[in-house]
Design an enzyme around this catalytic site. Structure first.
Site, mmCIF file in Angstrom:
data_model
loop_
_atom_site.group_PDB
_atom_site.id
_atom_site.type_symbol
_atom_site.label_atom_id
_atom_site.label_comp_id
_atom_site.label_asym_id
_atom_site.label_seq_id
_atom_site.Cartn_x
_atom_site.Cartn_y
_atom_site.Cartn_z
ATOM 1 N N ILE A 1 103.573 40.473 -21.539
ATOM 2 C CA ILE A 1 105.202 40.480 -21.778
ATOM 3 C C ILE A 1 106.146 40.276 -21.131
ATOM 4 O O ILE A 1 105.327 41.382 -20.006
ATOM 5 C CB ILE A 1 104.238 42.525 -22.263
ATOM 6 N N ASN B 1 97.505 49.105 -23.161
ATOM 7 C CA ASN B 1 97.313 47.870 -23.618
ATOM 8 C C ASN B 1 95.142 49.004 -23.236
ATOM 9 O O ASN B 1 94.893 49.913 -22.201
ATOM 10 C CB ASN B 1 97.534 46.668 -22.618
ATOM 11 N N HIS C 1 91.593 46.966 -22.724
ATOM 12 C CA HIS C 1 90.546 46.166 -22.334
ATOM 13 C C HIS C 1 89.557 46.425 -22.156
ATOM 14 O O HIS C 1 88.327 47.285 -22.254
ATOM 15 C CB HIS C 1 90.897 45.917 -20.818
#
Ligand code: GRF
Length: 204
Positions: A92, A106, A108
């Site tokens: 990003i 996010n 993960h």
């Protein structure tokens, strides 16, 4: 919460977010789906749910500021106030990270800070966990900062690593957890229950 979901691939976390909204476990509206690939499964999901979707490919732009501006323009157009990355395979731009500081997260598929960073995505993560001989793995929802997978963790949950696991079986076990904790984490933001103190994210 006016959410943009960024996804490059099959979009199962995007779907989990949509399901959580439909069943009122998540009080949010997905106003935009952003992908960098025209063949992303997430785009079809967006279409099925009548959510505006856009493909923004970095290579279409002559410079990184132009790329960042194109993303920011889309986010502004749809009045996005929160971003969830769900399998988005591009970094990003810093300008977007800065504008959405503490409003961009996010997921993960491992317990960060282990098995994260550049190159550790998809099956590579689960292969590395098995190769290392770990007894547990899991998923991490974390803030996005200027680097890969380094922002403060918001929620983490473990799964066992079983003796006969393959990268595929482990990935499937972790994915189930991802689909639980991503909507949960977003709902904590919707309820304004997240407080950031340095790297420590407190749940009120
Ligand atoms: C997930 O494993 C997520 O943790 C990682 O990318 C994968 C995306 O899967 N960041 P999907 O597209 O949501 O099914």
């Amino acid at each position: 919460m006016k959410l943009a979901v960024f996804a490059s691939g099959r979009g199962s976390n995007f779907q989990a977010i949509l399901d959580a909204i439909a069943t009122q476990r998540l009080r949010a509206q997905v106003v935009l789906c952003v992908s960098n690939r025209t063949d992303a499964g997430a785009l079809q999901m967006a279409q099925a749910a009548q959510i505006p979707a856009t493909v923004v490919e970095e290579k279409q732009f002559a410079s990184s500021p132009e790329y960042a501006n194109a993303l920011l323009a889309q986010l502004a157009k749809h009045e996005v106030n929160f971003i969830a990355l769900a399998g988005f395979m591009r970094k990003i731009p810093v300008a977007v990270v800065r504008q959405f500081r503490h409003r961009i997260i996010n997921i993960h598929p491992a317990l960060l800070p282990s098995f994260g960073g550049k190159g550790l995505y998809g099956h590579h993560v689960h292969e590395a966990v098995l190769e290392y001989g770990c007894k547990v793995s899991g998923a991490t929802v974390h803030f996005v900062d200027e680097e890969y997978d380094t922002g403060p963790p918001i929620l983490q949950r473990c799964v066992p690593v079983l003796e006969n696991d393959t990268p595929e079986t482990l990935a499937a076990r972790v994915l189930e957890i991802e689909h639980q904790i991503y909507p949960e984490a977003l709902q904590l933001f919707a309820e304004e229950r997240i407080r950031v103190e340095g790297r420590r994210v407190k749940i009120l």
